[in-house]
Design a protein around this motif. Structure first.
Motif, PDB file in Angstrom:
ATOM      1  N   LYS A  23       0.825  -1.210   0.000  1.00  0.00           N
ATOM      2  CA  LYS A  23       0.000   0.000   0.000  1.00  0.00           C
ATOM      3  C   LYS A  23       0.861   1.263   0.000  1.00  0.00           C
ATOM      4  CE  LYS A  23      -3.731   2.232   2.553  1.00  0.00           C
ATOM      5  NZ  LYS A  23      -4.628   2.190   3.736  1.00  0.00           N
ATOM      6  N   ASP A  24       1.912   1.300   0.838  1.00  0.00           N
ATOM      7  CA  ASP A  24       2.803   2.469   0.866  1.00  0.00           C
ATOM      8  C   ASP A  24       3.520   2.640  -0.472  1.00  0.00           C
ATOM      9  OD1 ASP A  24       2.045   3.051   3.409  1.00  0.00           O
ATOM     10  OD2 ASP A  24       3.837   2.231   4.385  1.00  0.00           O
ATOM     11  N   LEU A  25       3.866   1.542  -1.099  1.00  0.00           N
ATOM     12  CA  LEU A  25       4.533   1.628  -2.393  1.00  0.00           C
ATOM     13  C   LEU A  25       3.597   2.250  -3.425  1.00  0.00           C
ATOM     14  CD1 LEU A  25       6.951   1.036  -4.210  1.00  0.00           C
ATOM     15  CD2 LEU A  25       6.035  -1.283  -4.550  1.00  0.00           C
ATOM     16  N   ALA A  26       2.356   1.829  -3.434  1.00  0.00           N
ATOM     17  CA  ALA A  26       1.389   2.403  -4.377  1.00  0.00           C
ATOM     18  C   ALA A  26       1.163   3.888  -4.073  1.00  0.00           C
ATOM     19  CB  ALA A  26       0.082   1.622  -4.283  1.00  0.00           C
ATOM     20  N   SER A  27       1.091   4.225  -2.775  1.00  0.00           N
ATOM     21  CA  SER A  27       0.888   5.632  -2.401  1.00  0.00           C
ATOM     22  C   SER A  27       2.095   6.488  -2.800  1.00  0.00           C
ATOM     23  CB  SER A  27       0.648   5.748  -0.896  1.00  0.00           C
ATOM     24  OG  SER A  27      -0.539   5.068  -0.516  1.00  0.00           O
ATOM     25  N   ALA A  28       3.300   5.951  -2.626  1.00  0.00           N
ATOM     26  CA  ALA A  28       4.506   6.700  -2.987  1.00  0.00           C
ATOM     27  C   ALA A  28       4.553   6.954  -4.485  1.00  0.00           C
ATOM     28  CB  ALA A  28       5.738   5.938  -2.523  1.00  0.00           C
ATOM     29  N   ARG A  29       4.185   5.995  -5.271  1.00  0.00           N
ATOM     30  CA  ARG A  29       4.168   6.162  -6.728  1.00  0.00           C
ATOM     31  C   ARG A  29       3.107   7.207  -7.129  1.00  0.00           C
ATOM     32  NH1 ARG A  29       4.677  -0.209  -8.530  1.00  0.00           N
ATOM     33  NH2 ARG A  29       6.954  -0.383  -8.118  1.00  0.00           N
ATOM     34  N   ALA A  30       1.980   7.173  -6.433  1.00  0.00           N
ATOM     35  CA  ALA A  30       0.951   8.180  -6.732  1.00  0.00           C
ATOM     36  C   ALA A  30       1.428   9.579  -6.352  1.00  0.00           C
ATOM     37  CB  ALA A  30      -0.318   7.820  -5.974  1.00  0.00           C
ATOM     38  N   ALA A  31       2.165   9.698  -5.230  1.00  0.00           N
ATOM     39  CA  ALA A  31       2.694  11.001  -4.798  1.00  0.00           C
ATOM     40  C   ALA A  31       3.714  11.512  -5.805  1.00  0.00           C
ATOM     41  CB  ALA A  31       3.326  10.875  -3.418  1.00  0.00           C
ATOM     42  N   MET A  32       4.554  10.636  -6.302  1.00  0.00           N
ATOM     43  CA  MET A  32       5.535  11.045  -7.307  1.00  0.00           C
ATOM     44  C   MET A  32       4.819  11.503  -8.582  1.00  0.00           C
ATOM     45  SD  MET A  32       8.655  10.907  -6.199  1.00  0.00           S
ATOM     46  CE  MET A  32       9.606  10.798  -7.702  1.00  0.00           C
ATOM     47  N   ALA A  33       3.764  10.793  -8.947  1.00  0.00           N
ATOM     48  CA  ALA A  33       3.021  11.171 -10.159  1.00  0.00           C
ATOM     49  C   ALA A  33       2.338  12.519  -9.987  1.00  0.00           C
ATOM     50  CB  ALA A  33       1.989  10.088 -10.481  1.00  0.00           C
ATOM     51  N   ALA A  34       1.978  12.824  -8.720  1.00  0.00           N
ATOM     52  CA  ALA A  34       1.324  14.106  -8.440  1.00  0.00           C
ATOM     53  C   ALA A  34       2.339  15.210  -8.167  1.00  0.00           C
ATOM     54  CB  ALA A  34       0.391  13.946  -7.246  1.00  0.00           C
ATOM     55  N   GLY A  35       3.613  14.954  -8.262  1.00  0.00           N
ATOM     56  CA  GLY A  35       4.644  15.934  -8.018  1.00  0.00           C
ATOM     57  C   GLY A  35       4.923  16.180  -6.560  1.00  0.00           C
ATOM     58  N   ARG A  36       4.465  15.300  -5.698  1.00  0.00           N
ATOM     59  CA  ARG A  36       4.713  15.451  -4.276  1.00  0.00           C
ATOM     60  C   ARG A  36       5.851  14.522  -3.864  1.00  0.00           C
ATOM     61  NH1 ARG A  36       0.877  17.840  -1.109  1.00  0.00           N
ATOM     62  NH2 ARG A  36       2.602  17.757   0.387  1.00  0.00           N
ATOM     63  N   GLU A  37       7.037  14.933  -4.223  1.00  0.00           N
ATOM     64  CA  GLU A  37       8.229  14.150  -3.898  1.00  0.00           C
ATOM     65  C   GLU A  37       8.446  14.069  -2.394  1.00  0.00           C
ATOM     66  OE1 GLU A  37      13.006  14.105  -4.915  1.00  0.00           O
ATOM     67  OE2 GLU A  37      11.670  15.447  -6.005  1.00  0.00           O
ATOM     68  N   ASP A  38       8.053  15.106  -1.634  1.00  0.00           N
ATOM     69  CA  ASP A  38       8.234  15.100  -0.198  1.00  0.00           C
ATOM     70  C   ASP A  38       7.427  13.979   0.464  1.00  0.00           C
ATOM     71  OD1 ASP A  38       5.927  16.384  -1.043  1.00  0.00           O
ATOM     72  OD2 ASP A  38       5.745  17.483   0.840  1.00  0.00           O
ATOM     73  N   LEU A  39       6.167  13.796  -0.030  1.00  0.00           N
ATOM     74  CA  LEU A  39       5.346  12.718   0.505  1.00  0.00           C
ATOM     75  C   LEU A  39       5.919  11.349   0.120  1.00  0.00           C
ATOM     76  CD1 LEU A  39       1.748  14.108  -0.135  1.00  0.00           C
ATOM     77  CD2 LEU A  39       3.028  14.074   2.024  1.00  0.00           C
ATOM     78  N   ALA A  40       6.416  11.305  -1.112  1.00  0.00           N
ATOM     79  CA  ALA A  40       7.009  10.051  -1.559  1.00  0.00           C
ATOM     80  C   ALA A  40       8.233   9.704  -0.718  1.00  0.00           C
ATOM     81  CB  ALA A  40       7.363  10.137  -3.031  1.00  0.00           C
ATOM     82  N   ARG A  41       9.014  10.748  -0.338  1.00  0.00           N
ATOM     83  CA  ARG A  41      10.191  10.523   0.498  1.00  0.00           C
ATOM     84  C   ARG A  41       9.775  10.006   1.875  1.00  0.00           C
ATOM     85  NH1 ARG A  41      15.359   9.759  -0.372  1.00  0.00           N
ATOM     86  NH2 ARG A  41      15.335  11.472  -1.925  1.00  0.00           N
ATOM     87  N   GLN A  42       8.753  10.588   2.477  1.00  0.00           N
ATOM     88  CA  GLN A  42       8.288  10.133   3.793  1.00  0.00           C
ATOM     89  C   GLN A  42       7.786   8.679   3.735  1.00  0.00           C
ATOM     90  OE1 GLN A  42       5.365  12.927   5.220  1.00  0.00           O
ATOM     91  NE2 GLN A  42       6.767  14.675   5.107  1.00  0.00           N
ATOM     92  N   LEU A  43       7.057   8.387   2.669  1.00  0.00           N
ATOM     93  CA  LEU A  43       6.591   7.017   2.501  1.00  0.00           C
ATOM     94  C   LEU A  43       7.749   6.035   2.329  1.00  0.00           C
ATOM     95  CD1 LEU A  43       3.493   7.586   0.190  1.00  0.00           C
ATOM     96  CD2 LEU A  43       3.468   6.766   2.556  1.00  0.00           C
ATOM     97  N   ALA A  44       8.795   6.504   1.650  1.00  0.00           N
ATOM     98  CA  ALA A  44       9.964   5.646   1.456  1.00  0.00           C
ATOM     99  C   ALA A  44      10.638   5.352   2.790  1.00  0.00           C
ATOM    100  CB  ALA A  44      10.932   6.309   0.494  1.00  0.00           C
ATOM    101  N   ASP A  45      10.723   6.367   3.676  1.00  0.00           N
ATOM    102  CA  ASP A  45      11.324   6.139   5.007  1.00  0.00           C
ATOM    103  C   ASP A  45      10.486   5.138   5.817  1.00  0.00           C
ATOM    104  OD1 ASP A  45      13.314   7.921   4.388  1.00  0.00           O
ATOM    105  OD2 ASP A  45      12.333   9.637   5.352  1.00  0.00           O
ATOM    106  N   ARG A  46       9.172   5.317   5.774  1.00  0.00           N
ATOM    107  CA  ARG A  46       8.324   4.383   6.533  1.00  0.00           C
ATOM    108  C   ARG A  46       8.429   2.977   5.958  1.00  0.00           C
ATOM    109  NH1 ARG A  46       2.031   5.742   7.274  1.00  0.00           N
ATOM    110  NH2 ARG A  46       1.906   4.925   5.140  1.00  0.00           N
TER     111      ARG A  46
END
Length: 248
Positions: free
Chosen positions: A72-95
């Motif tokens: 689920k976090d992987l899918a959310s991180a990919r969606a954040a990257m697609a939306a230009g929210r690299e910061d959210l993707a980074r937080q998801l990557a840490d978790r």
């Protein structure tokens, strides 16, 4: 070997047989106790196995949840990257990094528990089989022991019955011989008494037709036909019959 040496060997052999018999008598009790101890240990092992299985199941559920969370976090991180929210993707990557570290540790522990569980399960099953086999053997030995005791008792009783029957038959034969002897003495006494009284001789003379006053019916009929005067009855007075007149 001297007589004393043979006697000592016999006594020593008897002591050894008694000791072996006592040990054999305790063997079944020892086996019963060992089986009870093994069953107690088996119950403890089953309890430990149940605990391991419960822990493995709980850990397995946690591993499954961690895997779903990682997906689920992987899918959310990919969606954040697609939306230009690299910061959210980074937080998801840490978790996800922390979650995957925990997941790897839990998977290793789960693998170890599953290995222990399989090993303990085989041990429990093997122990159950061995206990069942031992119990059947002990029951068979007990049954054979009871059967041998019963057969020994029957053999001893049969021997005693044969001995008593033999004694009874000997007593019966003695009674028969005594009865035959008594009957023989009584018969001999009767014959001796007859000889002493002369009755036996008179009987033999009568049977031979010698002496005596007995007349047959044929003799009496011939007497009537001849017109002979009546004879005096044995022991009578010689009185003539009615209507008879003596000649002058």
């Amino acid at each position: 070997m001297s007589v004393w040496g043979k006697l000592f060997s016999a006594v020593r052999g008897g002591i050894n047989e008694a000791a072996e018999s006592a040990a054999d008598g305790q063997a079944l009790r020892i086996l019963d106790q060992e089986i009870r101890d093994a069953e107690g240990a088996l119950r403890q092992a089953r309890g430990d196995l149940a605990g391991i299985m419960a822990t493995a199941k709980s850990l397995g559920r946690r591993v499954d949840e961690a895997r779903l969370k990682d997906e689920k976090d992987l899918a959310s991180a990919r969606a954040a990257m697609a939306a230009g929210r690299e910061d959210l993707a980074r937080q998801l990557a840490d978790r996800m990094s922390r979650n995957r570290a925990d997941l790897a540790r839990d998977e290793a522990e789960l693998q170890r528990l599953q290995g222990s569980q399989a090993q303990m399960l085989r041990a429990v099953q093997d122990t159950e089989t061995r206990i069942q086999t031992m119990r059947r053997e002990v029951e068979s030995v007990k049954a054979n022991e009871s059967l041998l005791k019963a057969q020994s008792a029957i053999a001893s009783s049969h021997a005693g019955v044969n001995s008593r029957l033999g004694s009874a038959m000997e007593s019966l034969e003695r009674v028969k011989r005594r009865q035959e002897a008594v009957a023989g003495r009584l018969e001999a006494g009767a014959e001796l008494q007859a000889l002493q009284s002369g009755a036996d001789l008179d009987r033999q003379l009568l049977e031979a037709g010698i002496g005596g006053n007995r007349s047959s019916s044929d003799d009496i009929f011939a007497e009537i036909a001849r017109g002979d005067a009546p004879k005096s009855l044995p022991g009578g007075t010689g009185n003539p019959a009615i209507g008879y007149e003596p000649k002058s």
